[in-house]
Enzyme design. Structure first.
Site, PDB file in Angstrom:
ATOM      1  N   ASP A  27       0.864  -1.169   0.000  1.00  0.00           N
ATOM      2  CA  ASP A  27       0.000   0.000   0.000  1.00  0.00           C
ATOM      3  C   ASP A  27       0.910   1.230   0.000  1.00  0.00           C
ATOM      4  O   ASP A  27       2.134   1.136   0.128  1.00  0.00           O
ATOM      5  CB  ASP A  27      -0.948  -0.030   1.216  1.00  0.00           C
ATOM      6  CG  ASP A  27      -2.162   0.853   0.982  1.00  0.00           C
ATOM      7  OD1 ASP A  27      -3.181   0.651   1.651  1.00  0.00           O
ATOM      8  OD2 ASP A  27      -2.104   1.748   0.101  1.00  0.00           O
TER       9      ASP A  27
HETATM   10  C1  GLC Z   1      -4.334   4.289  -0.165  1.00  0.00           C
HETATM   11  C2  GLC Z   1      -5.232   3.158   0.261  1.00  0.00           C
HETATM   12  C3  GLC Z   1      -5.353   2.054  -0.730  1.00  0.00           C
HETATM   13  C4  GLC Z   1      -5.231   2.620  -2.130  1.00  0.00           C
HETATM   14  C5  GLC Z   1      -3.824   3.146  -2.277  1.00  0.00           C
HETATM   15  C6  GLC Z   1      -3.600   3.779  -3.658  1.00  0.00           C
HETATM   16  O1  GLC Z   1      -3.555   4.705   0.905  1.00  0.00           O
HETATM   17  O2  GLC Z   1      -4.940   2.559   1.521  1.00  0.00           O
HETATM   18  O3  GLC Z   1      -6.605   1.403  -0.502  1.00  0.00           O
HETATM   19  O4  GLC Z   1      -5.489   1.614  -3.089  1.00  0.00           O
HETATM   20  O5  GLC Z   1      -3.495   4.101  -1.289  1.00  0.00           O
HETATM   21  O6  GLC Z   1      -4.443   4.863  -3.824  1.00  0.00           O
END
Ligand code: GLC
Length: 736
Positions: A280
């Site tokens: 993430d």
């Molecule tokens: C965010 C979220 C995740 C998302 C990622 C990219 O922090 O936790 O769900 O897909 O970043 O946007």
């Protein structure tokens, strides 16, 4: 710490054409760059619309690294994608195309209800269709991978991201996880450029953040993890999800993103997942903040040893992997394998032959929020809404004078936190839709009544004036979309005080009061539920929400939603969920009646939630009778058939969700008082009866024992069939 990690042997790598063609000629720096995912601003040119979904910080990444990066997050628009991809290929020495990724969680331009609402539809087929529509709109805009479905099991409505989940039950979440993956990916991701690869998230158990506070510690036993939190991820992986995203939290004390037991041993070796694992946002670097790495270099080492392929938006991999390989701390083959998995995904998407894949400006102009797509969104919004209370007020009747009052009376903020390219301006608002549906638009008088968190004398006066001649007051209340979603956690989950004041003011008029709620979590409905004569939970219903709700309020559609997450009596009760354990001193009214203090209860509130999992009302009524089992003895590997007759005893056609639960009365470990095992929706005309059959298998009775083995135990089982986890007929059977 640098225990050798099993790596594929050289022969298997060299058998791979992609390895020979692209990876072998790469420098270590180019390999590390292929593992880098950058957010859109690194590719932004004037006029671009890019999405920032995490903390942006200076990464110190220069032009050449950008040219060799493997993927980008948050770029959309066919023209833009085509320009970026072409520029990338001109500069990328090896001619490796960029992978375009984005968060298309519940819609791209056509926005569907938030997943918590979709979970309340109990309609996986329609959920799958919504994912297919979202994939098509995203694919023609140049997206290859969506960071969805989010399948985290949730039990704590203080957490802002419950809106992104389908709820508190592992079985229902698994059904929807599979449906979403199938909808996004279709049958042939290579040949069907209208689909996108799915990335299931957040692996794992992100929804258990302590205190319902985002990014907070998660700590649970491996048994709990496997029994409750893993099934939906497994369902997505088994459905063929091409990517898995690691979660921000710890699992058994180790940050998920550096957790080799979770990512290599369980996900890759036990489950056989051979797709791409992505961190993430900044989660590799955050291993340091967790206190599980001295510095970025150790964080990069842990993540790579754990099998994380893509480093989203940090420079950890790009800055340290070449050095770690040169120092012999990371086998180059681990790096090669990570690069190979990414190139295989690009190959499966057809990007080497057609780097622009589905990007198509003409199609983009034609299909965004087209009639067909909007129809799916309207249907799903209608089926996601849950009628929580109705004492003779709904449906509204044509000709009635309606005062529609509240901050959501005519608001476009009905798309939810993860609606990226959704347009609040063109979203169908409740007020306009009701005026369109009313026999006379003048029958609907609209007033704001209050803000989300403030109320003025003028607003109160306007509300009283609007209510003056009304037959029915409809209050449109809720949370602004920023009050849920990522990092949108609330300790007090009631409506804001300003709106509760508006409820009191309208209650004093003595007129029938219907409340429509727009929110991203189960709320503490103190100050609303008792005051209202009717409560309709709309969630964030999406871009067609106004029309869907108008149809429901006027009875053109009959509410059929059933809660996929419990509504607590108050926040003090949280976490409260239906599939809980009994305890050694279970609460019972009889014991309380006897004045037994020493039972599991509160002094000041009930144990039961205000509204339980599976609950939802209809404009009609249903009667359940004649519960029968094909046998009262099930054998190992066997199954039994459950039949129950459901009758529509009301005056309106409706869709009922027949739910089947079991209780394993005595296990090797304690077992939940109820577990959902099957459900079926039936649509019945007034007076119509239907015998509904559901199958229960011995396999569904298997659970993780104290030694983590998965098996069922012979013994007594209670079986429940009904309209919610609370309202059921009961029978018994034995597993022999
Ligand atoms: C965010 C979220 C995740 C998302 C990622 C990219 O922090 O936790 O769900 O897909 O970043 O946007």
């Amino acid at each position: 710490m640098n225990r050798n990690v099993a790596v594929e042997n050289q022969a298997s790598l060299e058998n791979e054409p992609l390895y020979r063609k692209y990876i072998q000629p790469m420098t270590l720096e180019e390999k590390a760059a292929q593992l880098l995912q950058l957010a859109a601003p690194f590719y932004d040119k004037p006029g671009g619309h890019s999405e920032i979904t995490g903390p942006m910080e200076e990464l110190g990444i220069g032009g050449e690294t950008v040219q060799n990066a493997g993927s980008v997050l948050g770029i959309s628009g066919a023209e833009k994608m085509i320009a970026v991809q072409k520029a990338h290929l001109e500069n990328n020495k090896l001619g490796i195309p960029l992978l375009f990724t984005a968060d298309i969680v519940h819609g791209f331009k056509t926005i569907f209800p938030i997943p918590l609402g979709i979970g309340c539809s109990w309609n996986p087929e329609l959920a799958s269709r919504s994912a297919e529509v979202a994939a098509h709109e995203a694919a023609v805009s140049g997206i290859h991978v969506t960071f969805a479905p989010m399948v985290d099991l949730v039990r704590d409505p203080r957490w802002g991201r419950v809106m992104e989940s389908t709820g508190e039950d592992p079985y229902l979440n698994s059904v929807f996880a599979r449906a979403f993956v199938e909808g996004f990916q279709g049958e042939d991701l290579t040949g069907d450029v209208s689909r996108v690869a799915a990335c299931v998230k957040h692996f794992a158990a992100y929804g258990l953040a302590e205190g319902g506070r985002d990014y907070n510690t998660v700590d649970l036993s491996e048994r709990q993890l496997r029994e409750y939190y893993l099934p939906a991820y497994k369902a997505a992986v088994d459905a063929g999800a091409e990517m898995v995203m690691t979660s921000f939290n710890t699992v058994e004390g180790m940050p998920a993103t550096g957790n080799r037991k979770l990512l290599r041993s369980l996900l890759r070796e036990e489950w056989g997942f051979d797709g791409v694992v992505i961190s993430d946002w900044a989660a590799i670097k955050e291993i340091v903040a967790h206190g599980a790495a001295e510095d970025d270099k150790e964080a990069a080492l842990k993540a790579m040893m754990s099998g994380v392929d893509i480093d989203m938006m940090t420079a950890s991999y790009i800055n340290h992997l070449p050095e770690l390989v040169r120092e012999g701390k990371v086998e180059e083959r681990l790096l090669d394998e990570a690069v190979l998995r990414i190139l295989k995904l690009k190959e499966k998407l057809g990007l080497f032959e057609n780097p622009l894949r589905g990007a198509d400006p003409a199609a983009e102009a034609e299909i965004m929020r087209c009639t067909e797509h909007r129809e799916v969104a309207r249907q799903l919004a209608e089926q996601s809404a849950v009628l929580l209370k109705n004492e003779g007020v709904l449906p509204l009747r044509q000709g009635q004078k309606i005062a529609l009052i509240g901050p959501f009376a005519d608001s476009g903020d009905i798309l939810g936190w993860w609606s990226w390219l959704g347009d609040t301006e063109t979203a169908v608002k409740l007020g306009g839709a009701m005026q369109q549906l009313a026999a006379d638009p003048g029958d609907i008088v609209i007033a704001e009544g209050s803000g989300i968190e403030s109320i003025s004398v003028a607003q109160k006066d306007g509300a009283l004036q609007a209510a003056q001649d009304a037959d029915v007051i409809v209050l449109a209340l809720g949370e602004a979309s920023y009050m849920s979603g990522e990092a949108g956690c609330r300790s007090d989950i009631r409506l804001p005080e300003a709106q509760l004041e508006l409820v009191r003011l309208m209650k004093e008029t003595g007129k029938p009061l219907a409340v429509v709620l727009f929110n991203g979590r189960p709320l503490d409905l103190h100050g609303v539920y008792d005051a209202a004569d009717a409560v309709l939970e709309a969630w964030y219903p999406g871009s067609e929400g106004g029309e869907a709700l108008a149809n429901l309020l006027y009875g053109r559609s009959n509410p059929s939603g059933r809660l996929s997450m419990s509504f607590p009596y108050s926040v003090g009760q949280v976490p409260v969920y239906y599939n809980h354990y009994s305890t050694g001193r279970p609460f019972s009214a009889a014991e309380k009646e006897k004045g037994n203090r020493y039972i599991s209860k509160y002094l000041d509130i009930p144990n039961d939630p205000l509204l339980p999992f599976g609950f939802g009302l209809s404009y009609t009524s249903y009667q359940y009778e004649g519960l029968q089992l094909s046998t009262h003895e099930m054998t190992a590997g066997g199954e039994l058939e459950v039949k129950v007759t459901v009758t529509n005893t009301g005056s309106m056609t409706g869709t009922e969700t027949v739910q089947l639960y079991v209780r394993d009365v005595a296990g090797e470990v304690v077992r939940p008082v109820k577990e959902l095992k099957a459900f079926r929706q039936v649509t019945l005309a007034p007076g119509e009866s239907r015998e509904v059959a559901l199958t229960l298998t011995e396999e569904q009775l298997r659970y993780h024992h104290s030694d983590l083995s998965l098996s069922s135990d012979p013994g007594r089982f209670r079986l429940f069939a009904g309209s919610s986890s609370r309202d059921v007929l009961e029978a018994e059977f034995r597993l022999v």
